[in-house]
Design a protein around this motif. Structure first.
Motif, PDB file in Angstrom:
ATOM      1  N   LEU A  11       0.776  -1.365   0.017  1.00 23.47           N
ATOM      2  CA  LEU A  11       0.045  -0.006  -0.013  1.00 23.47           C
ATOM      3  C   LEU A  11       0.618   1.489   0.027  1.00 23.47           C
ATOM      4  O   LEU A  11       0.400   2.456  -0.163  1.00 23.47           O
ATOM      5  CB  LEU A  11      -0.982  -0.103   1.094  1.00 23.47           C
ATOM      6  CG  LEU A  11      -1.903  -0.992   1.316  1.00 23.47           C
ATOM      7  CD1 LEU A  11      -2.594  -1.146   2.646  1.00 23.47           C
ATOM      8  CD2 LEU A  11      -2.940  -0.978   0.034  1.00 23.47           C
ATOM      9  N   ARG A  12       2.042   1.040   0.405  1.00 23.51           N
ATOM     10  CA  ARG A  12       3.020   2.517   0.086  1.00 23.51           C
ATOM     11  C   ARG A  12       3.957   2.289  -0.986  1.00 23.51           C
ATOM     12  O   ARG A  12       3.682   2.983  -2.050  1.00 23.51           O
ATOM     13  CB  ARG A  12       3.685   2.536   1.522  1.00 23.51           C
ATOM     14  CG  ARG A  12       4.458   4.058   1.844  1.00 23.51           C
ATOM     15  CD  ARG A  12       5.508   4.129   1.133  1.00 23.51           C
ATOM     16  NE  ARG A  12       6.658   3.693   1.637  1.00 23.51           N
ATOM     17  CZ  ARG A  12       7.814   3.348   0.746  1.00 23.51           C
ATOM     18  NH1 ARG A  12       8.268   4.002  -0.179  1.00 23.51           N
ATOM     19  NH2 ARG A  12       8.857   2.470   1.338  1.00 23.51           N
ATOM     20  N   ASP A  13       4.963   1.217  -0.976  1.00 21.07           N
ATOM     21  CA  ASP A  13       5.833   1.182  -1.989  1.00 21.07           C
ATOM     22  C   ASP A  13       5.101   0.805  -3.448  1.00 21.07           C
ATOM     23  O   ASP A  13       5.402   1.151  -4.529  1.00 21.07           O
ATOM     24  CB  ASP A  13       7.169   0.462  -1.998  1.00 21.07           C
ATOM     25  CG  ASP A  13       8.421   1.012  -2.084  1.00 21.07           C
ATOM     26  OD1 ASP A  13       8.467   1.954  -2.815  1.00 21.07           O
ATOM     27  OD2 ASP A  13       9.455   0.422  -1.809  1.00 21.07           O
ATOM     28  N   GLY A  14       4.578  -0.281  -3.041  1.00 21.82           N
ATOM     29  CA  GLY A  14       3.578  -0.929  -4.203  1.00 21.82           C
ATOM     30  C   GLY A  14       2.526   0.060  -5.073  1.00 21.82           C
ATOM     31  O   GLY A  14       2.405   0.345  -6.179  1.00 21.82           O
ATOM     32  N   ALA A 200      15.376  -5.802   5.704  1.00 22.93           N
ATOM     33  CA  ALA A 200      15.816  -5.723   4.429  1.00 22.93           C
ATOM     34  C   ALA A 200      14.763  -5.263   3.360  1.00 22.93           C
ATOM     35  O   ALA A 200      13.519  -5.609   3.913  1.00 22.93           O
ATOM     36  CB  ALA A 200      16.229  -7.172   3.876  1.00 22.93           C
ATOM     37  N   HIS A 201      15.176  -4.376   2.627  1.00 22.13           N
ATOM     38  CA  HIS A 201      14.156  -3.797   1.614  1.00 22.13           C
ATOM     39  C   HIS A 201      14.778  -3.636   0.331  1.00 22.13           C
ATOM     40  O   HIS A 201      15.705  -2.946  -0.038  1.00 22.13           O
ATOM     41  CB  HIS A 201      13.811  -2.267   2.175  1.00 22.13           C
ATOM     42  CG  HIS A 201      12.534  -1.722   1.238  1.00 22.13           C
ATOM     43  ND1 HIS A 201      11.428  -1.092   1.613  1.00 22.13           N
ATOM     44  CD2 HIS A 201      12.870  -1.204  -0.053  1.00 22.13           C
ATOM     45  CE1 HIS A 201      11.018  -0.767   0.605  1.00 22.13           C
ATOM     46  NE2 HIS A 201      11.687  -0.481  -0.347  1.00 22.13           N
ATOM     47  N   CYS A 202      14.147  -4.610  -0.876  1.00 22.52           N
ATOM     48  CA  CYS A 202      14.936  -4.704  -2.070  1.00 22.52           C
ATOM     49  C   CYS A 202      14.058  -4.520  -3.021  1.00 22.52           C
ATOM     50  O   CYS A 202      12.860  -4.545  -3.076  1.00 22.52           O
ATOM     51  CB  CYS A 202      15.394  -6.174  -2.239  1.00 22.52           C
ATOM     52  SG  CYS A 202      16.575  -6.591  -0.900  1.00 22.52           S
ATOM     53  N   HIS A 203      14.887  -3.710  -4.047  1.00 20.18           N
ATOM     54  CA  HIS A 203      13.993  -3.341  -5.445  1.00 20.18           C
ATOM     55  C   HIS A 203      14.528  -4.362  -6.451  1.00 20.18           C
ATOM     56  O   HIS A 203      15.735  -4.857  -6.403  1.00 20.18           O
ATOM     57  CB  HIS A 203      13.898  -2.112  -5.771  1.00 20.18           C
ATOM     58  CG  HIS A 203      13.183  -1.235  -4.884  1.00 20.18           C
ATOM     59  ND1 HIS A 203      12.070  -0.873  -5.485  1.00 20.18           N
ATOM     60  CD2 HIS A 203      13.146  -0.503  -3.764  1.00 20.18           C
ATOM     61  CE1 HIS A 203      11.210  -0.193  -4.654  1.00 20.18           C
ATOM     62  NE2 HIS A 203      11.946   0.003  -3.471  1.00 20.18           N
ATOM     63  N   ASP A 204      13.693  -4.722  -7.570  1.00 19.12           N
ATOM     64  CA  ASP A 204      14.174  -5.742  -8.560  1.00 19.12           C
ATOM     65  C   ASP A 204      14.697  -5.148  -9.709  1.00 19.12           C
ATOM     66  O   ASP A 204      14.430  -5.962 -10.758  1.00 19.12           O
ATOM     67  CB  ASP A 204      12.812  -6.266  -8.773  1.00 19.12           C
ATOM     68  CG  ASP A 204      13.018  -7.822  -9.035  1.00 19.12           C
ATOM     69  OD1 ASP A 204      14.126  -8.401  -8.530  1.00 19.12           O
ATOM     70  OD2 ASP A 204      12.168  -8.326  -9.977  1.00 19.12           O
ATOM     71  N   GLY A 236      10.056  -2.741  -9.407  1.00 21.53           N
ATOM     72  CA  GLY A 236       9.042  -3.226  -8.264  1.00 21.53           C
ATOM     73  C   GLY A 236       9.819  -3.721  -7.014  1.00 21.53           C
ATOM     74  O   GLY A 236      11.202  -3.617  -7.290  1.00 21.53           O
ATOM     75  N   ASN A 237       9.255  -4.372  -6.128  1.00 20.65           N
ATOM     76  CA  ASN A 237       9.972  -4.702  -4.722  1.00 20.65           C
ATOM     77  C   ASN A 237      10.138  -6.103  -4.856  1.00 20.65           C
ATOM     78  O   ASN A 237       9.724  -6.712  -5.951  1.00 20.65           O
ATOM     79  CB  ASN A 237       8.982  -3.961  -3.607  1.00 20.65           C
ATOM     80  CG  ASN A 237       8.837  -2.642  -3.430  1.00 20.65           C
ATOM     81  OD1 ASN A 237       8.642  -1.886  -4.290  1.00 20.65           O
ATOM     82  ND2 ASN A 237       9.382  -2.426  -2.026  1.00 20.65           N
ATOM     83  N   ALA A 238      10.577  -6.743  -3.918  1.00 27.90           N
ATOM     84  CA  ALA A 238      10.672  -8.114  -3.453  1.00 27.90           C
ATOM     85  C   ALA A 238       9.430  -8.585  -3.426  1.00 27.90           C
ATOM     86  O   ALA A 238       8.461  -7.957  -2.824  1.00 27.90           O
ATOM     87  CB  ALA A 238      11.462  -8.538  -2.491  1.00 27.90           C
TER      88      ALA A 238
HETATM   89 ZN   LIG Z   1      11.385   1.177  -1.765  1.00 31.58          ZN
END
Ligand SMILES: [Zn+2]
Length: 515
Positions: A11-14, A200-204, A236-238
């Motif tokens: 709901l935030r990064d997505g 952890a917070h990862c981007h793709d 996108g995110n993980a």
């Molecule tokens: Zn992010």
């Protein structure tokens, strides 16, 4: 076994994905579903960024009872104040504070010296601790930061009261080995590190978000931030479902536990995909349509003899229904309500009554009403008519191979006016959309148009998804009907209604958005 916490940021990064903008109702439904999935933390938005985000975070915090709800905040008091106002009604209010720590970001974006950045971070954490029992602190662009500086600032914010330290790979640049090393480095070089949990917070961007998150878990992280279907900024995110299922299937290797209810994965994935309009590729791990389809003869033969020959994940594990329940003409209101509940939707009495009317109408035209049909109807009832400005009264389209396609549309607007227009086009959908554009009296650019059937059969419902640009607002819409033209019209009107709402909210937002 170590317990791994799932921090969902759909709901935030997505929601920061291009073209995705969810309304309050939709965000709330996703939050409820995330609660059923039993994620540990829901990041519901960025309260200071807009009035709409503020309202959504507040409502979600007040609704969700079994997960911690958090919101993003820059390291400034006004952001923290807004976040507290939005989150204080939550079961476990938590703040997600961030500041950039990489040389590139500090020099060009923040225009601050490293010392000033430490000071601002410490000051923000201390201020936040006056209100929030739990403060998570993130080093934006951590992976391109200098490690000694990262260790120094982390030690300082822990001293100031942060209890979770997040190390985001904001730009999706890191490799698994390096990412693991950063976590080890912090554990070896930050004296008070045992007081906090690492996240952890990862981007793709390089296709490594999931594997990087897993590497972090192997090297001491006890929290992962991810999104459903891996939606998010840029690539996108993980993807939550991929990390979750990898940890489950390879428990022998990772030796960790989670509190997730994996059987809710498929339903959550479907809900997020439908509401955001972001399609799940058929070959996507865990949730793709073909993830459990065996095509090769040898594989099929093997699976028939013994499933585990070629199947490491059973569809049932992630809640892919093995047989779809069917309702029909003679099903009553009670059966409908039961099925709706089993499908995981929360509808009010009035919504159920409305749904029942639609259900009966459809059952007159279509023999079997499948779960997919029902979900399409629920979406229409619950989300598509939420806050609508334009309502469709009727359409009429004329098409013949030897004539110019012509459409006539009658709409009602939010002020009670009836609008009637007619126009032509090269095809029937274009004629329809040209007519609607006249009704709206605004230029609308159609960026994407997609049509699919809900299930199989000639009597299947048609579902149309559109992506449009109205002025500088990019948004999406969907429409369902038995007729493809009606579904097309509904999708366009739905997108326009969203654009109207976004523009209306924007006026109020300007004050809070800039700092
Ligand atoms: Zn992010």
């Amino acid at each position: 076994m170590r317990n791994i916490k799932f921090f969902d940021t759909t709901l935030r990064d997505g929601e920061q994905s291009a073209g995705v903008n969810l309304n309050l109702q939709e965000k709330l439904e996703i939050a409820r579903q995330l609660e059923r999935l039993r994620v540990d933390i829901i990041e519901a938005g960025f309260p200071a960024s807009s009035k709409g985000d503020f309202a959504a975070v507040k409502q979600i915090a007040e609704t969700v009872r079994t997960c911690s709800v958090t919101g993003l905040s820059r390291s400034v008091r006004s952001d923290i104040d807004a976040a507290w106002e939005a989150l204080k009604g939550g079961a476990e209010p938590r703040l997600h504070l961030f500041i950039a720590t990489s040389p590139i970001h500090m020099v060009h974006k923040l225009r601050m010296t490293p010392e000033q950045v430490i000071e601002a971070a410490v000051e923000a954490v201390k201020y936040a601790k006056r209100f929030f029992p739990i403060v998570q602190w993130s080093a934006e662009d951590a992976c391109r930061s200098e490690r000694p500086f990262l260790a120094k600032i982390v030690a300082e914010v822990i001293k100031a009261g942060a209890s979770v330290i997040n190390i985001p790979d904001t730009v999706g640049y890191i490799t698994p080995k390096e990412y693991g090393e950063i976590f080890l480095y912090l554990q070896n070089n930050v004296p008070n590190i045992e007081k906090v949990s690492l996240s952890a917070h990862c981007h793709d961007d390089l296709g490594m978000a999931v594997v990087n998150s897993l590497a972090a878990i192997e090297h001491g992280a006890t929290q992962v931030e991810c999104t459903i279907n891996g939606i998010g900024e840029r690539a996108g995110n993980a993807a939550l479902e991929e990390i979750a299922v990898a940890l489950h299937i390879r428990k022998d290797y990772y030796q960790v536990e989670t509190r997730l209810n994996l059987q809710e994965i498929k339903r959550t994935s479907n809900l997020v995909s439908k509401l955001t309009g972001v399609v799940v590729p058929p070959n996507k791990a865990v949730v793709g349509k073909n993830a459990f389809a065996h095509e090769s003869g040898i594989h099929q033969d093997g699976v028939l003899k013994e499933k585990t020959t070629y199947e490491i994940i059973s569809p049932e594990l992630v809640g892919v229904p093995s047989n779809s329940m069917v309702l029909g003409k003679h099903s009553g209101r009670h059966a409908l309500r039961n099925r709706v509940e089993e499908l995981g939707y929360t509808l009010s009495e009035e919504e159920i009554n409305q749904l029942f009317v639609r259900f009966k109408e459809l059952a007159d035209k279509k023999k079997d009403i499948t779960d997919d049909d029902l979900v399409a109807l629920i979406f229409e009832e619950k989300f598509d008519h939420f806050n609508e400005f334009y309502q469709l009264s009727s359409i009429q389209v004329q098409y013949g191979t030897n004539q110019i396609p012509t459409a006539v549309v009658v709409l009602k607007d939010g002020k009670g006016n009836e609008i009637q227009e007619a126009a032509t086009g090269a095809g029937s959908v274009e004629a329809l959309y040209n007519t609607l554009e006249r009704c709206f009296q605004t230029a609308v650019t159609l960026l994407d148009y997609r049509i699919e059937s809900v299930g199989g059969g000639r009597d299947a419902l048609a579902q149309v998804f559109v992506k449009v640009r109205v002025n500088d607002v990019e948004t999406s819409g969907r429409g369902t009907a038995q007729d493809v033209l009606e579904a097309s019209a509904k999708a366009y009107i739905h997108a326009m209604n969203r654009a109207v709402m976004i523009e209306a909210m924007r006026g109020e937002n300007e004050k809070v958005a800039t700092t």
